[in-house]
Enzyme design. Sequence first.
Site, mmCIF file in Angstrom:
data_model
loop_
_atom_site.group_PDB
_atom_site.id
_atom_site.type_symbol
_atom_site.label_atom_id
_atom_site.label_comp_id
_atom_site.label_asym_id
_atom_site.label_seq_id
_atom_site.Cartn_x
_atom_site.Cartn_y
_atom_site.Cartn_z
ATOM 1 N N GLU A 50 -11.884 -31.148 45.244
ATOM 2 C CA GLU A 50 -12.071 -30.669 46.641
ATOM 3 C C GLU A 50 -11.123 -29.268 46.704
ATOM 4 O O GLU A 50 -9.768 -29.145 46.560
ATOM 5 C CB GLU A 50 -11.322 -31.674 47.455
ATOM 6 C CG GLU A 50 -11.835 -32.876 47.514
ATOM 7 C CD GLU A 50 -11.232 -33.706 48.769
ATOM 8 O OE1 GLU A 50 -12.604 -34.314 49.475
ATOM 9 O OE2 GLU A 50 -10.325 -33.843 49.237
ATOM 10 N N HIS A 91 -4.585 -36.769 47.338
ATOM 11 C CA HIS A 91 -5.334 -35.629 48.127
ATOM 12 C C HIS A 91 -4.592 -34.509 48.362
ATOM 13 O O HIS A 91 -3.344 -34.713 48.817
ATOM 14 C CB HIS A 91 -5.821 -36.289 49.678
ATOM 15 C CG HIS A 91 -6.727 -35.717 50.295
ATOM 16 N ND1 HIS A 91 -6.387 -34.746 51.187
ATOM 17 C CD2 HIS A 91 -8.301 -35.739 50.439
ATOM 18 C CE1 HIS A 91 -7.427 -34.229 51.681
ATOM 19 N NE2 HIS A 91 -8.297 -34.901 51.254
ATOM 20 N N ASN A 142 -13.698 -40.183 53.501
ATOM 21 C CA ASN A 142 -12.438 -40.273 54.042
ATOM 22 C C ASN A 142 -11.933 -40.142 55.530
ATOM 23 O O ASN A 142 -12.259 -38.820 55.962
ATOM 24 C CB ASN A 142 -11.823 -39.085 53.112
ATOM 25 C CG ASN A 142 -9.838 -38.800 53.435
ATOM 26 O OD1 ASN A 142 -9.560 -39.666 54.158
ATOM 27 N ND2 ASN A 142 -9.482 -37.935 52.851
ATOM 28 N N TRP A 143 -11.511 -41.067 56.251
ATOM 29 C CA TRP A 143 -11.395 -40.877 57.629
ATOM 30 C C TRP A 143 -10.216 -40.384 58.107
ATOM 31 O O TRP A 143 -10.003 -40.012 59.104
ATOM 32 C CB TRP A 143 -11.323 -42.246 58.253
ATOM 33 C CG TRP A 143 -12.793 -43.076 58.344
ATOM 34 C CD1 TRP A 143 -13.962 -42.536 57.826
ATOM 35 C CD2 TRP A 143 -13.189 -44.271 58.969
ATOM 36 N NE1 TRP A 143 -14.969 -43.560 57.742
ATOM 37 C CE2 TRP A 143 -14.720 -44.468 58.455
ATOM 38 C CE3 TRP A 143 -12.669 -44.955 59.681
ATOM 39 C CZ2 TRP A 143 -15.305 -45.391 59.149
ATOM 40 C CZ3 TRP A 143 -13.274 -46.250 60.167
ATOM 41 C CH2 TRP A 143 -14.681 -46.529 59.864
ATOM 42 N N LYS A 144 -9.173 -39.826 57.068
ATOM 43 C CA LYS A 144 -7.919 -39.496 57.304
ATOM 44 C C LYS A 144 -7.315 -39.869 58.393
ATOM 45 O O LYS A 144 -7.586 -41.216 58.736
ATOM 46 C CB LYS A 144 -8.156 -37.842 57.478
ATOM 47 C CG LYS A 144 -8.925 -37.274 56.375
ATOM 48 C CD LYS A 144 -9.122 -35.567 56.492
ATOM 49 C CE LYS A 144 -9.787 -35.147 55.248
ATOM 50 N NZ LYS A 144 -9.784 -33.724 55.226
ATOM 51 N N SER A 186 -15.890 -29.662 53.437
ATOM 52 C CA SER A 186 -17.132 -29.160 54.268
ATOM 53 C C SER A 186 -18.504 -29.840 53.908
ATOM 54 O O SER A 186 -19.333 -29.031 54.156
ATOM 55 C CB SER A 186 -16.951 -27.673 54.568
ATOM 56 O OG SER A 186 -15.668 -27.626 55.001
ATOM 57 N N GLY A 225 -15.048 -35.770 54.588
ATOM 58 C CA GLY A 225 -14.257 -36.010 55.764
ATOM 59 C C GLY A 225 -14.752 -35.762 57.102
ATOM 60 O O GLY A 225 -15.222 -37.038 57.214
ATOM 61 N N GLY A 226 -14.954 -34.827 57.816
ATOM 62 C CA GLY A 226 -15.381 -34.743 59.086
ATOM 63 C C GLY A 226 -16.705 -35.561 59.370
ATOM 64 O O GLY A 226 -16.760 -36.137 60.384
ATOM 65 N N GLY A 275 -12.281 -28.936 55.730
ATOM 66 C CA GLY A 275 -12.093 -28.959 57.150
ATOM 67 C C GLY A 275 -12.389 -27.374 57.714
ATOM 68 O O GLY A 275 -12.155 -27.205 58.938
ATOM 69 N N GLU A 317 -4.074 -32.960 51.038
ATOM 70 C CA GLU A 317 -3.024 -32.891 52.362
ATOM 71 C C GLU A 317 -1.848 -33.723 52.016
ATOM 72 O O GLU A 317 -0.696 -33.239 52.598
ATOM 73 C CB GLU A 317 -4.058 -33.580 53.593
ATOM 74 C CG GLU A 317 -5.068 -32.654 53.788
ATOM 75 C CD GLU A 317 -6.249 -33.356 54.424
ATOM 76 O OE1 GLU A 317 -6.270 -34.673 54.682
ATOM 77 O OE2 GLU A 317 -7.195 -32.544 54.574
HETATM 78 P P1 13P Z 1 -14.047 -32.201 55.159
HETATM 79 O O1 13P Z 1 -15.369 -32.850 54.747
HETATM 80 O O2 13P Z 1 -13.774 -32.458 56.703
HETATM 81 O O3 13P Z 1 -13.813 -30.567 54.701
HETATM 82 O O4 13P Z 1 -13.023 -33.134 54.268
HETATM 83 C C1 13P Z 1 -12.908 -33.116 52.998
HETATM 84 C C2 13P Z 1 -11.815 -33.856 52.484
HETATM 85 O O5 13P Z 1 -10.932 -33.462 52.638
HETATM 86 C C3 13P Z 1 -12.363 -35.288 52.200
HETATM 87 O O6 13P Z 1 -11.246 -35.852 51.428
#
Ligand code: 13P
Length: 251
Positions: free
Chosen positions: A167, A95, A9-11, A213, A234-235, A173, A97
């Site tokens: 999640e 998600h 997930n590149w956000k 994470s 994510g990251g 994050g 977010e």
């Molecule tokens: P991180 O891996 O940056 O914690 O993000 C997880 C995430 O929200 C994937 O959708």
Amino acid sequence: MRTPIVAGNWKMNLGRSQAQELASGLRETAGKEKGVEVILCPSYTLLHVVHDAVQGSSVALGAQNLFWEEKGAYTGEVSASMLLDSGCSHVIIGHSERRQYFGETDASVRRRLVSALEAGLIPIVCVGETLEEREEGSTELVIERQISGALERFKPEDAAKIIIAYEPVWAIGTGRTATPVMAQEVHRMIRNWMAKTFGDDVAEGVRILYGGSMKPGSAAELMAQPDIDGGLIGGASLKVDDFTAIIQAAR
Ligand code: 13P
């Protein structure tokens, strides 16, 4: 045997040239891994770039959201058929977010899910508790409410097409990963709910990903748990080496 999935997930990150470079790099590494499904979910503006970069490889394309109406006067929104047209096979829905910043609810998650399934997109539906909810001991209640709000009353054959991502909000994050035992406990509970609601076959087949994470160093141990079928990253999905290492851990 459930084939593991590793989804990135590149956000809201990367521009055209960075996306092109990352996707091409992953095509070379991830595209060669067998026995793992790899999905990249860039922002809407990058779908075409990533599509062109991974076309013809085993790497699949997903979006980070969709709107449930098919077309019309909905400024700023993107529909399931538009995603299909852009080469997507998958879409992330609900998600945390989106729940936190954009007012997404279990009911709106459900509408998006219905529209994704009708269009033939594979949804990755996200659930997870906040730190406060975990600390007050309501994790199970929250997850069950999210999952039943989104999935209840689906036909088992539709439920079987859905990918679930657990999640925990406090792990996203933050560098603070759930321990494998903690994550497994929730994954097991989700699978039990699927069994109770849709039957054992659906529950045994559904892929439940962990997100929050996940890094190369923690991936193998998390994914070794019996009910953890991969990761939503994510990251660490923004770096070829890290994301590739997680894919190798899944295999
Ligand atoms: P991180 O891996 O940056 O914690 O993000 C997880 C995430 O929200 C994937 O959708």
